[in-house]
Design a protein around this motif. Structure first.
Motif, PDB file in Angstrom:
ATOM      1  N   ALA A   1     -15.155  80.620   5.608  1.00  0.00           N
ATOM      2  CA  ALA A   1     -15.219  82.063   5.855  1.00  0.00           C
ATOM      3  C   ALA A   1     -14.626  82.843   4.692  1.00  0.00           C
ATOM      4  CB  ALA A   1     -14.478  82.407   7.146  1.00  0.00           C
ATOM      5  N   MET A   2     -13.483  82.390   4.186  1.00  0.00           N
ATOM      6  CA  MET A   2     -12.821  83.095   3.088  1.00  0.00           C
ATOM      7  C   MET A   2     -13.675  83.064   1.831  1.00  0.00           C
ATOM      8  SD  MET A   2     -10.922  82.627   0.106  1.00  0.00           S
ATOM      9  CE  MET A   2     -10.379  80.908   0.211  1.00  0.00           C
ATOM     10  N   LEU A   3     -14.256  81.905   1.509  1.00  0.00           N
ATOM     11  CA  LEU A   3     -15.100  81.808   0.321  1.00  0.00           C
ATOM     12  C   LEU A   3     -16.348  82.667   0.455  1.00  0.00           C
ATOM     13  CD1 LEU A   3     -14.875  77.985  -0.468  1.00  0.00           C
ATOM     14  CD2 LEU A   3     -13.804  79.858  -1.724  1.00  0.00           C
ATOM     15  N   ARG A   4     -16.893  82.725   1.656  1.00  0.00           N
ATOM     16  CA  ARG A   4     -18.072  83.565   1.882  1.00  0.00           C
ATOM     17  C   ARG A   4     -17.749  85.025   1.578  1.00  0.00           C
ATOM     18  NH1 ARG A   4     -21.774  83.844   7.391  1.00  0.00           N
ATOM     19  NH2 ARG A   4     -22.889  85.772   6.895  1.00  0.00           N
ATOM     20  N   GLN A   5     -16.628  85.509   2.101  1.00  0.00           N
ATOM     21  CA  GLN A   5     -16.270  86.904   1.878  1.00  0.00           C
ATOM     22  C   GLN A   5     -15.900  87.151   0.419  1.00  0.00           C
ATOM     23  OE1 GLN A   5     -17.851  87.753   4.473  1.00  0.00           O
ATOM     24  NE2 GLN A   5     -16.469  89.481   4.795  1.00  0.00           N
TER      25      GLN A   5
ATOM     26  N   LEU B   1      -8.436  86.659   5.455  1.00  0.00           N
ATOM     27  CA  LEU B   1      -8.671  85.230   5.686  1.00  0.00           C
ATOM     28  C   LEU B   1      -7.849  84.319   4.784  1.00  0.00           C
ATOM     29  CD1 LEU B   1     -12.542  85.498   6.057  1.00  0.00           C
ATOM     30  CD2 LEU B   1     -10.966  84.796   7.869  1.00  0.00           C
ATOM     31  N   LEU B   2      -7.455  84.807   3.621  1.00  0.00           N
ATOM     32  CA  LEU B   2      -6.751  83.932   2.674  1.00  0.00           C
ATOM     33  C   LEU B   2      -5.434  83.378   3.231  1.00  0.00           C
ATOM     34  CD1 LEU B   2      -6.640  82.601  -0.070  1.00  0.00           C
ATOM     35  CD2 LEU B   2      -5.654  84.710  -1.009  1.00  0.00           C
ATOM     36  N   PRO B   3      -4.547  84.202   3.819  1.00  0.00           N
ATOM     37  CA  PRO B   3      -3.298  83.621   4.364  1.00  0.00           C
ATOM     38  C   PRO B   3      -3.551  82.595   5.461  1.00  0.00           C
ATOM     39  CG  PRO B   3      -3.134  86.018   4.201  1.00  0.00           C
ATOM     40  CD  PRO B   3      -4.565  85.665   3.958  1.00  0.00           C
ATOM     41  N   LEU B   4      -4.526  82.862   6.322  1.00  0.00           N
ATOM     42  CA  LEU B   4      -4.858  81.914   7.386  1.00  0.00           C
ATOM     43  C   LEU B   4      -5.376  80.614   6.801  1.00  0.00           C
ATOM     44  CD1 LEU B   4      -5.211  81.332  10.419  1.00  0.00           C
ATOM     45  CD2 LEU B   4      -7.479  82.403  10.270  1.00  0.00           C
ATOM     46  N   THR B   5      -6.182  80.731   5.757  1.00  0.00           N
ATOM     47  CA  THR B   5      -6.725  79.537   5.105  1.00  0.00           C
ATOM     48  C   THR B   5      -5.617  78.711   4.461  1.00  0.00           C
ATOM     49  OG1 THR B   5      -8.786  80.740   4.667  1.00  0.00           O
ATOM     50  CG2 THR B   5      -8.409  78.719   3.427  1.00  0.00           C
ATOM     51  N   ILE B   6      -4.702  79.382   3.765  1.00  0.00           N
ATOM     52  CA  ILE B   6      -3.587  78.667   3.134  1.00  0.00           C
ATOM     53  C   ILE B   6      -2.736  77.968   4.191  1.00  0.00           C
ATOM     54  CG2 ILE B   6      -1.455  78.972   1.813  1.00  0.00           C
ATOM     55  CD1 ILE B   6      -2.864  81.286   0.344  1.00  0.00           C
ATOM     56  N   TRP B   7      -2.515  78.647   5.297  1.00  0.00           N
ATOM     57  CA  TRP B   7      -1.683  78.094   6.366  1.00  0.00           C
ATOM     58  C   TRP B   7      -2.330  76.892   7.036  1.00  0.00           C
ATOM     59  CZ3 TRP B   7      -1.614  80.222  11.935  1.00  0.00           C
ATOM     60  CH2 TRP B   7      -0.661  79.534  12.702  1.00  0.00           C
ATOM     61  N   GLN B   8      -3.614  77.018   7.369  1.00  0.00           N
ATOM     62  CA  GLN B   8      -4.282  75.979   8.144  1.00  0.00           C
ATOM     63  C   GLN B   8      -5.011  74.942   7.291  1.00  0.00           C
ATOM     64  OE1 GLN B   8      -4.420  75.458  11.588  1.00  0.00           O
ATOM     65  NE2 GLN B   8      -2.777  76.971  11.703  1.00  0.00           N
ATOM     66  N   GLU B   9      -5.464  75.338   6.117  1.00  0.00           N
ATOM     67  CA  GLU B   9      -6.322  74.452   5.324  1.00  0.00           C
ATOM     68  C   GLU B   9      -5.907  74.443   3.852  1.00  0.00           C
ATOM     69  OE1 GLU B   9     -10.127  75.406   8.281  1.00  0.00           O
ATOM     70  OE2 GLU B   9     -10.207  76.007   6.177  1.00  0.00           O
ATOM     71  N   GLY B  10      -4.600  74.443   3.615  1.00  0.00           N
ATOM     72  CA  GLY B  10      -4.094  74.454   2.249  1.00  0.00           C
ATOM     73  C   GLY B  10      -4.581  73.273   1.433  1.00  0.00           C
ATOM     74  N   ASP B  11      -4.660  72.089   2.048  1.00  0.00           N
ATOM     75  CA  ASP B  11      -5.123  70.900   1.331  1.00  0.00           C
ATOM     76  C   ASP B  11      -6.584  71.053   0.907  1.00  0.00           C
ATOM     77  OD1 ASP B  11      -2.646  69.791   1.669  1.00  0.00           O
ATOM     78  OD2 ASP B  11      -3.218  68.585   3.424  1.00  0.00           O
TER      79      ASP B  11
END
Length: 301
Positions: free
Chosen positions: A48-52, A195-205
């Motif tokens: 989602a973050m990359l799409r936006q 979306l970026l903070p959520l992505t870092i939190w949940q999918e940082g790897d």
């Protein structure tokens, strides 16, 4: 969603108009397959973050301050550019039967009308009330289907995303006169920020591994961003500039049919009689709501 535009006098649908309408429906219809593959390749929030981010990069040149509209643009970006994709991509991450989600996604249309009645005082009569009832009935039937009943979590998340989309549509009504690319530039920017903070939190790897991601997987994300979001909605705006809304809106009804069929074929998930019945009932309800609402808007205009 596209910005409200003022159409010119109807000139009839020529070959170019039909081609644009077909492209719009194909892009929207295939998008659910692309998003599912992007989610599987990266993760729901990363995709989602990359799409936006891609949407913002493509539309960045149109980013500008719009006096009197910034509160709406920020709210639209937060809801439609950020929160909406959290629910939609999450639903795809936890579901296998994507066709069922494509059917449930049509609830955005009746939700939008219900909110317009509650918050904008829009008046509806028995025909559109019946359309709303049919839309919900068609989705409820999915719960009784053995192949789709196990996707209750995904269907619920899709319904929640549809409600967020409907909330955003209330804001969208206040965007008359704002260029479409400017709207999507703000949606892409704010959506990425949300979306970026959520992505870092949940999918940082996953973020750390992005440099090794195959180009094919980036392609699915780019298809959603450029094909579905920018080109698909741009095509609709182009058609609305040339034809009455009552002529354009019914053309959009082909995309959910394409989504259901494409998802079933690509992911080899069954289309059972109950799913076909539920999808057909929901689509009839959505068609009633969509077409009658378009006529009401045209009469008001």
């Amino acid at each position: 969603m596209a910005a409200r535009v003022t159409h010119s006098q109807p000139t009839g649908f020529g070959p170019r108009d039909i081609l644009v309408a077909a492209m719009m429906n194909i892009l929207w219809g295939l998008n659910i397959v692309a998003v599912k593959l992007a989610v599987e390749a990266t993760g729901p929030f990363t995709a989602a973050m990359l799409r936006q981010a891609i949407v913002f990069i493509v539309c960045a040149s149109a980013l500008r301050i719009v006096p009197g509209k910034m509160r709406e643009l920020i709210g639209l970006g937060f809801l439609s550019g950020g929160v909406f994709y959290v629910f939609v991509n999450w639903s795809l991450a936890v579901s296998d039967n994507v066709s069922a989600l494509a059917i449930a996604g049509q609830l955005s249309v009746p939700f939008s009308l219900i909110l317009a009645v509650i918050f904008l005082g829009e008046r509806i009569h028995i025909v559109r009330i019946g359309g709303i009832a049919l839309s919900f009935l068609g989705v409820v039937l999915l719960v009784f289907d053995p192949s789709a009943g196990s996707e209750v979590t995904g269907i619920a998340l899709t319904a929640a995303g549809s409600f967020i989309w409907a909330l955003a549509s209330l804001i969208q009504r206040r965007m008359a006169g704002v260029p479409v690319l400017t709207i999507y530039a703000w949606m892409g920017l704010i959506g990425t920020i949300v979306l970026l903070p959520l992505t870092i939190w949940q999918e940082g790897d996953v973020l750390k591994a992005l440099p090794t991601l195959p180009l094919r997987d980036f392609g699915w994300i780019a298809f959603s961003a450029i094909g579905s979001t920018i080109c698909g909605h741009g095509a609709m705006s182009w058609l609305l500039q040339r034809h009455p809304i009552t002529s354009v809106v019914p053309l959009m009804l082909a995309s959910p049919v394409i989504s259901v069929i494409a998802a079933s074929l690509f992911f080899a998930t069954p289309l059972t009689p109950i799913m076909i019945a539920g999808g057909s009932i929901a689509l009839v309800g959505v068609a009633i709501v969509t077409i009658r609402t378009a006529r009401a808007k045209e009469h008001q205009g």
